[in-house]
Design a protein around this motif. Structure first.
Motif, PDB file in Angstrom:
ATOM      1  N   UNK A 121      47.050  43.737   7.393  1.00 57.55           N
ATOM      2  CA  UNK A 121      46.601  44.873   6.585  1.00 57.55           C
ATOM      3  C   UNK A 121      45.896  44.378   5.324  1.00 57.55           C
ATOM      4  N   UNK A 122      46.473  43.397   4.686  1.00 55.54           N
ATOM      5  CA  UNK A 122      45.844  42.826   3.499  1.00 55.54           C
ATOM      6  C   UNK A 122      44.512  42.174   3.821  1.00 55.54           C
ATOM      7  N   UNK A 123      44.461  41.457   4.931  1.00 53.72           N
ATOM      8  CA  UNK A 123      43.202  40.817   5.349  1.00 53.72           C
ATOM      9  C   UNK A 123      42.134  41.863   5.632  1.00 53.72           C
ATOM     10  N   UNK A 124      42.533  42.982   6.228  1.00 53.03           N
ATOM     11  CA  UNK A 124      41.575  44.063   6.496  1.00 53.03           C
ATOM     12  C   UNK A 124      40.998  44.622   5.198  1.00 53.03           C
ATOM     13  N   UNK A 125      41.831  44.768   4.177  1.00 52.17           N
ATOM     14  CA  UNK A 125      41.350  45.265   2.884  1.00 52.17           C
ATOM     15  C   UNK A 125      40.315  44.313   2.289  1.00 52.17           C
ATOM     16  N   UNK A 126      40.611  43.026   2.347  1.00 54.05           N
ATOM     17  CA  UNK A 126      39.690  42.025   1.806  1.00 54.05           C
ATOM     18  C   UNK A 126      38.401  42.014   2.625  1.00 54.05           C
ATOM     19  N   UNK A 127      38.527  42.081   3.953  1.00 51.64           N
ATOM     20  CA  UNK A 127      37.336  42.081   4.810  1.00 51.64           C
ATOM     21  C   UNK A 127      36.451  43.292   4.552  1.00 51.64           C
ATOM     22  N   UNK A 128      37.047  44.455   4.377  1.00 48.17           N
ATOM     23  CA  UNK A 128      36.270  45.667   4.105  1.00 48.17           C
ATOM     24  C   UNK A 128      35.486  45.516   2.810  1.00 48.17           C
ATOM     25  N   UNK A 129      36.137  45.033   1.771  1.00 43.89           N
ATOM     26  CA  UNK A 129      35.466  44.786   0.489  1.00 43.89           C
ATOM     27  C   UNK A 129      34.356  43.755   0.677  1.00 43.89           C
ATOM     28  N   UNK A 130      34.669  42.650   1.352  1.00 44.16           N
ATOM     29  CA  UNK A 130      33.689  41.587   1.550  1.00 44.16           C
ATOM     30  C   UNK A 130      32.508  42.027   2.397  1.00 44.16           C
ATOM     31  N   UNK A 131      32.770  42.792   3.455  1.00 46.74           N
ATOM     32  CA  UNK A 131      31.680  43.279   4.313  1.00 46.74           C
ATOM     33  C   UNK A 131      30.689  44.125   3.525  1.00 46.74           C
ATOM     34  N   UNK A 132      31.197  45.031   2.727  1.00 50.64           N
ATOM     35  CA  UNK A 132      30.320  45.868   1.913  1.00 50.64           C
ATOM     36  C   UNK A 132      29.484  45.007   0.964  1.00 50.64           C
ATOM     37  N   UNK A 138      22.512  40.954   1.366  1.00 54.21           N
ATOM     38  CA  UNK A 138      21.451  40.477   2.246  1.00 54.21           C
ATOM     39  C   UNK A 138      21.879  39.759   3.502  1.00 54.21           C
ATOM     40  N   UNK A 139      23.179  39.793   3.827  1.00 52.29           N
ATOM     41  CA  UNK A 139      23.617  39.147   5.064  1.00 52.29           C
ATOM     42  C   UNK A 139      22.958  39.823   6.259  1.00 52.29           C
ATOM     43  N   UNK A 140      22.454  39.025   7.173  1.00 53.77           N
ATOM     44  CA  UNK A 140      21.849  39.555   8.395  1.00 53.77           C
ATOM     45  C   UNK A 140      22.910  39.853   9.450  1.00 53.77           C
ATOM     46  N   UNK A 146      31.260  37.269   6.891  1.00 53.32           N
ATOM     47  CA  UNK A 146      32.456  37.470   6.069  1.00 53.32           C
ATOM     48  C   UNK A 146      33.546  36.493   6.493  1.00 53.32           C
ATOM     49  N   UNK A 147      33.701  36.292   7.785  1.00 55.97           N
ATOM     50  CA  UNK A 147      34.696  35.338   8.267  1.00 55.97           C
ATOM     51  C   UNK A 147      34.328  33.898   7.943  1.00 55.97           C
ATOM     52  N   UNK A 148      33.051  33.576   8.127  1.00 56.44           N
ATOM     53  CA  UNK A 148      32.610  32.213   7.829  1.00 56.44           C
ATOM     54  C   UNK A 148      32.798  31.882   6.349  1.00 56.44           C
ATOM     55  N   UNK A 149      32.396  32.790   5.480  1.00 57.93           N
ATOM     56  CA  UNK A 149      32.550  32.540   4.040  1.00 57.93           C
ATOM     57  C   UNK A 149      34.021  32.477   3.633  1.00 57.93           C
TER      58      UNK A 149
END
Length: 189
Positions: A121-132, A138-140, A146-149
């Motif tokens: 759940x915590x990882x999902x929160x971070x991923x959502x923030x990071x994806x946005x 400018x990520x293609x 997001x996972x690579x970074x």
């Protein structure tokens, strides 16, 4: 003024960061926070509940490490590199105990499957923030990037904790990864 729950979680983070998971007990948190016996168990009935509370807290703390007090990141490749570089610097410096606690909890999660749902759940929160953020920067391929970074920064911090580089420029290294990923400002997908 910090509320009691946050005080207990910050204290627990410090304990785990300095003593590892073996040092995490309700009594130890009470004593380190200079609160009456039973204070921690009033908020977190079980050790698992306490660990999950720590997870929630380190997610908040780590986001602050990246964004600074304004909770903002410039949505550009330079802004992302700056934020993640700041995160690395703080993770290795003033917020080192938060970092050590996170790694200890990750190991605990590998050994205790009951913690995985809370960590996910915590990882999902971070991923959502990071994806946005990286989409606007400018990520293609934001789902890939997001996972690579995140994995690059996690590995960089872990390596630097164990074998510090005397001249680490985390921002420049992260910017090189972003450049390799081919981000283009204004052409985000």
């Amino acid at each position: 003024m910090v509320d009691r729950r946050t005080l207990l979680l910050d204290t627990a983070l410090e304990l785990v960061g300095t003593q590892g998971m073996r040092g995490l007990t309700h009594r130890a948190v009470d004593a380190a926070a200079d609160l009456p016996a039973g204070s921690t168990s009033n908020y977190f009935r079980t050790r698992e509940a306490l660990v999950l509370g720590i997870v929630e807290r380190f997610i908040v703390r780590e986001r602050e490490m990246a964004t600074g007090p304004r909770d903002q990141v410039d949505p550009t490749p330079d802004g992302v590199a700056e934020a993640l570089g700041r995160f690395v610097d703080r993770a290795l410096g003033p917020d080192r105990m938060v970092t050590l606690a996170r790694y200890a909890i990750l190991v605990e999660t590998a050994q205790n499957p009951g913690l995985r749902a809370g960590m996910a759940l915590g990882a999902d929160q971070v991923d959502t923030w990071g994806l946005d953020l990286i989409t606007r920067a400018g990520s293609r391929d934001p789902h890939r990037d997001v996972g690579l970074l995140a994995n690059y920064v996690t590995g960089l911090v872990l390596h630097e904790l164990a074998l510090p580089s005397p001249d680490l420029d985390a921002r420049a290294r992260i910017r090189a990864v972003i450049d390799t990923l081919g981000w283009t400002v204004g052409e985000a997908s």
